[in-house]
Design a protein around this motif. Structure first.
Motif, PDB file in Angstrom:
ATOM      1  N   VAL A  74      33.902  34.651  37.851  1.00 33.24           N
ATOM      2  CA  VAL A  74      35.313  35.002  38.041  1.00 33.24           C
ATOM      3  C   VAL A  74      35.753  34.730  39.474  1.00 33.24           C
ATOM      4  O   VAL A  74      36.858  34.230  39.717  1.00 33.24           O
ATOM      5  N   THR A  75      34.892  35.029  40.446  1.00 31.70           N
ATOM      6  CA  THR A  75      35.223  34.757  41.851  1.00 31.70           C
ATOM      7  C   THR A  75      35.404  33.261  42.070  1.00 31.70           C
ATOM      8  O   THR A  75      36.343  32.825  42.744  1.00 31.70           O
ATOM      9  N   THR A  76      34.525  32.452  41.494  1.00 32.57           N
ATOM     10  CA  THR A  76      34.631  31.002  41.625  1.00 32.57           C
ATOM     11  C   THR A  76      35.911  30.489  40.973  1.00 32.57           C
ATOM     12  O   THR A  76      36.619  29.651  41.546  1.00 32.57           O
ATOM     13  N   ILE A  77      36.223  30.995  39.790  1.00 33.58           N
ATOM     14  CA  ILE A  77      37.445  30.580  39.103  1.00 33.58           C
ATOM     15  C   ILE A  77      38.676  30.976  39.922  1.00 33.58           C
ATOM     16  O   ILE A  77      39.630  30.202  40.030  1.00 33.58           O
ATOM     17  N   ASP A  78      38.633  32.167  40.527  1.00 27.53           N
ATOM     18  CA  ASP A  78      39.748  32.626  41.352  1.00 27.53           C
ATOM     19  C   ASP A  78      39.986  31.667  42.514  1.00 27.53           C
ATOM     20  O   ASP A  78      41.122  31.293  42.796  1.00 27.53           O
ATOM     21  N   LEU A  79      38.906  31.237  43.169  1.00 26.79           N
ATOM     22  CA  LEU A  79      39.041  30.276  44.271  1.00 26.79           C
ATOM     23  C   LEU A  79      39.507  28.913  43.753  1.00 26.79           C
ATOM     24  O   LEU A  79      40.325  28.245  44.372  1.00 26.79           O
ATOM     25  N   LYS A  80      38.977  28.525  42.592  1.00 26.30           N
ATOM     26  CA  LYS A  80      39.355  27.220  42.025  1.00 26.30           C
ATOM     27  C   LYS A  80      40.833  27.169  41.663  1.00 26.30           C
ATOM     28  O   LYS A  80      41.478  26.135  41.792  1.00 26.30           O
ATOM     29  N   ASN A  81      41.361  28.302  41.238  1.00 23.17           N
ATOM     30  CA  ASN A  81      42.774  28.358  40.861  1.00 23.17           C
ATOM     31  C   ASN A  81      43.700  28.487  42.064  1.00 23.17           C
ATOM     32  O   ASN A  81      44.888  28.742  41.895  1.00 23.17           O
ATOM     33  N   GLY A  82      43.152  28.327  43.250  1.00 19.92           N
ATOM     34  CA  GLY A  82      43.986  28.277  44.439  1.00 19.92           C
ATOM     35  C   GLY A  82      44.150  29.572  45.199  1.00 19.92           C
ATOM     36  O   GLY A  82      44.972  29.644  46.117  1.00 19.92           O
ATOM     37  N   ALA A  83      43.391  30.605  44.853  1.00 21.65           N
ATOM     38  CA  ALA A  83      43.496  31.862  45.595  1.00 21.65           C
ATOM     39  C   ALA A  83      43.040  31.632  47.035  1.00 21.65           C
ATOM     40  O   ALA A  83      42.081  30.908  47.289  1.00 21.65           O
ATOM     41  N   GLU A  84      43.758  32.241  47.954  1.00 23.75           N
ATOM     42  CA  GLU A  84      43.379  32.158  49.362  1.00 23.75           C
ATOM     43  C   GLU A  84      42.112  32.996  49.562  1.00 23.75           C
ATOM     44  O   GLU A  84      42.068  34.167  49.178  1.00 23.75           O
TER      45      GLU A  84
END
Length: 190
Positions: free
Chosen positions: A50-60
């Motif tokens: 989930v953390t990786t997906i969050d970063l992949k989706n453009g989260a700062e």
């Protein structure tokens, strides 16, 4: 969302631990209890994904991603140790097993503290690798200062824990009167 997931993973860890130990010792279902305990690492895998997906989706990248990396590092280093420690105490309290040996005193305690420090170094190393992977993944596109700060924090924790181990080595703890007798036998004499 990441913070809620970290909290859910922590609560889930203790719920699975209680359920697994309860099944093993209270319900007398050791295999099912062991299977429940083996589900614990799945929560950390979910948190990582989930953390990786969050970063992949453009989260700062921010403190939440750093906290997730440290949490995963801690679980890798201390998760099995915690489960084993609590399993020994549950076996003693709930199933009449022998009393688990403590950390001891003097040199034995110093050795115990250095082993715990090695676990802290492992946890810090896992967190550093995850944080560095996130830094490389984000690249120059985002602000990575919070991830770098978490890396420094992981190193500080390992350094502080080393000081604790050094203190137990330089100033060894002394056993209270009668403790040596209790230490030799796994079950206290009455």
């Amino acid at each position: 969302m990441i913070v809620a997931l970290i909290i859910a993973c922590e609560v889930g860890f203790w719920v699975l631990l209680a359920a697994g130990l309860g099944l093993r010792y209270l319900a007398k279902m050791p295999r099912l209890g062991a299977a429940v305990l083996l589900c614990e690492p799945l929560m950390e895998l979910i948190l990582l994904v989930v953390t990786t997906i969050d970063l992949k989706n453009g989260a700062e990248p921010d403190w939440k991603h750093g906290l997730a990396a440290l949490y995963i590092g801690y679980t890798v280093a201390f998760g099995h140790y915690t489960v084993k420690w609590l399993d020994g105490h549950a076996a003693h309290r709930l199933a009449g097993g022998p009393k688990p040996a403590g950390a001891g005193y003097g040199k034995a305690r110093a050795v115990h503290e250095w082993k715990l420090w090695a676990r802290t170094v492992l946890g810090a190393a896992v967190a550093l690798v995850l944080l560095q992977a996130a830094i490389w993944y984000v690249g120059d596109a985002g602000d990575i200062s919070s991830l770098r700060a978490w890396q420094a924090g992981a190193l500080r924790v390992a350094g502080i824990h080393a000081l604790v181990a050094v203190a137990y080595t330089v100033w060894p703890s002394k056993a209270p009167a009668g403790a040596e007798e209790d230490r030799r036998s796994p079950v206290r004499s009455r």
